[in-house]
Design a protein around this motif. Structure first.
Motif, PDB file in Angstrom:
ATOM      1  N   THR A  17       0.842  -1.198   0.000  1.00  0.00           N
ATOM      2  CA  THR A  17       0.000   0.000   0.000  1.00  0.00           C
ATOM      3  C   THR A  17       0.879   1.250   0.000  1.00  0.00           C
ATOM      4  N   HIS A  18       1.983   1.169   0.687  1.00  0.00           N
ATOM      5  CA  HIS A  18       2.931   2.288   0.691  1.00  0.00           C
ATOM      6  C   HIS A  18       3.462   2.541  -0.723  1.00  0.00           C
ATOM      7  N   ALA A  19       3.847   1.496  -1.412  1.00  0.00           N
ATOM      8  CA  ALA A  19       4.346   1.641  -2.791  1.00  0.00           C
ATOM      9  C   ALA A  19       3.260   2.222  -3.693  1.00  0.00           C
ATOM     10  N   ALA A  44      -9.037  19.783  -6.350  1.00  0.00           N
ATOM     11  CA  ALA A  44      -9.269  18.464  -5.744  1.00  0.00           C
ATOM     12  C   ALA A  44      -7.985  17.649  -5.722  1.00  0.00           C
ATOM     13  N   LEU A  45      -7.228  17.745  -6.785  1.00  0.00           N
ATOM     14  CA  LEU A  45      -5.978  16.988  -6.878  1.00  0.00           C
ATOM     15  C   LEU A  45      -4.956  17.506  -5.867  1.00  0.00           C
ATOM     16  N   ARG A  46      -4.880  18.831  -5.746  1.00  0.00           N
ATOM     17  CA  ARG A  46      -3.942  19.408  -4.759  1.00  0.00           C
ATOM     18  C   ARG A  46      -4.325  18.979  -3.347  1.00  0.00           C
ATOM     19  N   ARG A  47      -5.616  18.990  -3.064  1.00  0.00           N
ATOM     20  CA  ARG A  47      -6.070  18.550  -1.742  1.00  0.00           C
ATOM     21  C   ARG A  47      -5.726  17.074  -1.528  1.00  0.00           C
ATOM     22  N   HIS A  48      -5.953  16.282  -2.565  1.00  0.00           N
ATOM     23  CA  HIS A  48      -5.708  14.846  -2.416  1.00  0.00           C
ATOM     24  C   HIS A  48      -4.214  14.528  -2.333  1.00  0.00           C
ATOM     25  N   ILE A  49      -3.383  15.344  -2.975  1.00  0.00           N
ATOM     26  CA  ILE A  49      -1.929  15.158  -2.825  1.00  0.00           C
ATOM     27  C   ILE A  49      -1.555  15.351  -1.351  1.00  0.00           C
ATOM     28  N   GLN A  50      -2.122  16.383  -0.730  1.00  0.00           N
ATOM     29  CA  GLN A  50      -1.858  16.609   0.706  1.00  0.00           C
ATOM     30  C   GLN A  50      -2.312  15.414   1.527  1.00  0.00           C
ATOM     31  N   GLU A  51      -3.545  14.946   1.250  1.00  0.00           N
ATOM     32  CA  GLU A  51      -4.060  13.777   1.981  1.00  0.00           C
ATOM     33  C   GLU A  51      -3.148  12.574   1.781  1.00  0.00           C
ATOM     34  N   THR A  52      -2.664  12.423   0.570  1.00  0.00           N
ATOM     35  CA  THR A  52      -1.851  11.240   0.250  1.00  0.00           C
ATOM     36  C   THR A  52      -0.530  11.265   1.016  1.00  0.00           C
ATOM     37  N   HIS A  53       0.024  12.464   1.236  1.00  0.00           N
ATOM     38  CA  HIS A  53       1.220  12.544   2.089  1.00  0.00           C
ATOM     39  C   HIS A  53       0.903  11.999   3.485  1.00  0.00           C
ATOM     40  N   GLY A  54      -0.253  12.360   4.012  1.00  0.00           N
ATOM     41  CA  GLY A  54      -0.672  11.852   5.321  1.00  0.00           C
ATOM     42  C   GLY A  54      -0.867  10.343   5.307  1.00  0.00           C
ATOM     43  N   GLN A  55      -1.458   9.845   4.233  1.00  0.00           N
ATOM     44  CA  GLN A  55      -1.690   8.391   4.102  1.00  0.00           C
ATOM     45  C   GLN A  55      -0.364   7.643   4.081  1.00  0.00           C
ATOM     46  N   ARG A  56       0.587   8.197   3.333  1.00  0.00           N
ATOM     47  CA  ARG A  56       1.905   7.566   3.250  1.00  0.00           C
ATOM     48  C   ARG A  56       2.590   7.585   4.626  1.00  0.00           C
ATOM     49  N   GLN A 134      -9.498   6.085   7.972  1.00  0.00           N
ATOM     50  CA  GLN A 134      -9.535   7.471   7.468  1.00  0.00           C
ATOM     51  C   GLN A 134      -9.009   7.520   6.026  1.00  0.00           C
ATOM     52  N   SER A 135      -7.896   6.825   5.773  1.00  0.00           N
ATOM     53  CA  SER A 135      -7.350   6.786   4.408  1.00  0.00           C
ATOM     54  C   SER A 135      -8.388   6.230   3.436  1.00  0.00           C
TER      55      SER A 135
END
Ligand code: FE2
Length: 169
Positions: A17-19, A44-56, A134-135
């Protein structure tokens, strides 16, 4: 597939999932620079990029808890979805359509990956999975946003393309 204990399965799922998130970041960061005609998708993409950093980060933290490090980025963990997402169609002006199809596919791919991760966590007796829930919700929200915007994006693309064609006459 012999001799895997639940903990090994869980660690493998965390690494995979990390990869996946690493690849998602690469794809989104490449796309976001060329969306000036589509401000809602860009936002939306910029927001999701931020979220994705948190997910990672959440995945890295969980791996650290097992004294494990993320694997080096496995290229192509997304398989055909990743290939589709990295296709460029320079010159045709329809990158936005391909990007939208690919994003629709890979957000749903991530939804499945998190559902699977949560199931393996349960099998492994792992209790601290609130972050992954949450992810999952974030992936579902992004998948839904893209799903709900396919028509508007297509109409915008068509009107820009038709206006551009008229401008030449
Ligand atoms: Fe995502």
């Amino acid at each position: 597939m012999a001799d895997d204990n639940p903990r090994d399965l869980y660690i493998r799922a965390l690494k995979n999932t990390h990869a996946l998130e690493q690849q998602a970041l690469q794809i989104m960061e490449r796309q976001v620079e060329r969306l000036d005609q589509y401000p809602e998708m860009e936002q939306a993409l910029r927001r999701h990029i931020q979220e994705t950093h948190g997910q990672r980060d959440r995945l890295e933290e969980a791996l650290l808890g097992f004294n494990e490090k993320p694997s080096a980025l496995k290229e192509g963990v997304l398989g055909f979805v990743g290939n589709m997402a990295s296709l460029t169609h320079a010159g045709f002006g329809d990158e936005i359509l391909k990007d939208t199809y690919a994003n629709h596919a890979f957000e749903n791919f991530e939804v499945a990956a998190y559902k699977s991760l949560l199931t393996i966590a349960e099998i492994a007796g792992e209790r601290s999975t609130a972050g992954f829930e949450q992810s999952l919700r974030e992936e579902q929200a992004m998948a839904r946003f893209i799903h709900d915007n396919v028509e508007a994006i297509t109409r915008k693309y068509a009107s820009l393309a038709i206006a551009g064609e008229k401008a030449k006459i």
